[in-house]
Design a protein around this motif. Structure first.
Motif, PDB file in Angstrom:
ATOM      1  N   SER A  34       0.840  -1.197   0.000  1.00 31.67           N
ATOM      2  CA  SER A  34       0.000   0.000   0.000  1.00 31.67           C
ATOM      3  C   SER A  34       0.874   1.246   0.000  1.00 31.67           C
ATOM      4  N   ALA A  36      -0.017   4.068   1.193  1.00 33.51           N
ATOM      5  CA  ALA A  36      -0.416   4.918   2.318  1.00 33.51           C
ATOM      6  C   ALA A  36       0.640   4.853   3.416  1.00 33.51           C
ATOM      7  N   LEU A 122      -9.267   3.823  -9.596  1.00 34.78           N
ATOM      8  CA  LEU A 122      -8.596   3.690  -8.310  1.00 34.78           C
ATOM      9  C   LEU A 122      -7.891   2.343  -8.218  1.00 34.78           C
ATOM     10  N   ASP A 123      -6.758   2.313  -7.507  1.00 29.10           N
ATOM     11  CA  ASP A 123      -6.092   1.044  -7.288  1.00 29.10           C
ATOM     12  C   ASP A 123      -6.808   0.277  -6.174  1.00 29.10           C
ATOM     13  N   HIS A 125      -5.894  -0.693  -3.197  1.00 28.10           N
ATOM     14  CA  HIS A 125      -5.752  -0.159  -1.842  1.00 28.10           C
ATOM     15  C   HIS A 125      -6.657   1.057  -1.632  1.00 28.10           C
ATOM     16  N   SER A 126      -6.778   1.904  -2.639  1.00 29.73           N
ATOM     17  CA  SER A 126      -7.650   3.076  -2.518  1.00 29.73           C
ATOM     18  C   SER A 126      -9.114   2.659  -2.444  1.00 29.73           C
ATOM     19  N   LYS A 127      -9.494   1.645  -3.225  1.00 33.14           N
ATOM     20  CA  LYS A 127     -10.874   1.145  -3.155  1.00 33.14           C
ATOM     21  C   LYS A 127     -11.158   0.548  -1.785  1.00 33.14           C
ATOM     22  N   ARG A 128     -10.196  -0.180  -1.219  1.00 28.51           N
ATOM     23  CA  ARG A 128     -10.376  -0.768   0.106  1.00 28.51           C
ATOM     24  C   ARG A 128     -10.542   0.318   1.157  1.00 28.51           C
ATOM     25  N   ARG A 129      -9.726   1.348   1.086  1.00 22.06           N
ATOM     26  CA  ARG A 129      -9.837   2.443   2.061  1.00 22.06           C
ATOM     27  C   ARG A 129     -11.135   3.216   1.881  1.00 22.06           C
ATOM     28  N   ARG A 130     -11.591   3.386   0.647  1.00 19.90           N
ATOM     29  CA  ARG A 130     -12.839   4.104   0.383  1.00 19.90           C
ATOM     30  C   ARG A 130     -14.039   3.324   0.905  1.00 19.90           C
TER      31      ARG A 130
END
Length: 157
Positions: A34, A36, A122-123, A125-130
């Protein structure tokens, strides 16, 4: 399959790829991590319970709460004031009125609303965080470091 977030989940695969000079494997494992900062292994420290009080600066200094960006029920009167300021004093008076009493910026303030083109690009990791996916943290064991140092000392001796 679980999402790979930080180096702890890769075990020693990154280290082996670097030591054996397998650049493709290293690039592949690195791409899984990730981007982040707060999810990196260095920042996954054990949670400690602190008795620190959270101070709300708005109440401490008697400030009004910040206004939302969306339309609110009292905005009609505010926009009428802006219109009167523009008619009576021109652009300067309107700007002064806007600084004193802000109007709405959008009709509906939806923080989760993104264009479908943006969501599709979105990648993972970004989808998971969203979507609100939490990081499965493994708690750090402070005694494990001591055991590892003991093993290293026995090997060196």
């Amino acid at each position: 399959m679980t999402t790979i977030i930080n180096e702890w989940q890769l075990d020693c695969r990154l280290n082996k790829a670097i030591n054996q000079q397998h650049r493709a494997d290293f690039a592949l494992w690195l791409a899984f991590l990730s981007p982040a900062i707060d999810e990196m292994a260095e920042f996954q420290t054990p949670k400690t319970e602190s008795a620190a009080e959270s101070t709300n600066l708005y109440t401490r200094f008697s400030l009004p709460q910040p206004r939302g960006y969306g339309w609110q029920e009292h905005d009609i009167a505010r926009l009428n004031q802006h219109s009167q300021a523009l008619n009576s004093g021109g652009v300067r008076q309107l700007k002064m009125q806007q600084y004193l009493a802000e109007g709405p910026l959008v009709l509906a303030d939806d923080k989760a609303k993104l264009a479908s083109e943006v969501v599709q690009n979105l990648d993972a990791h970004s989808k998971r965080r969203r979507d609100g996916g939490e990081v499965n943290r493994t708690e750090a064991d402070p005694t494990a470091l001591y055991e590892m140092l003991q093993q290293m000392q026995h090997r060196a001796a």
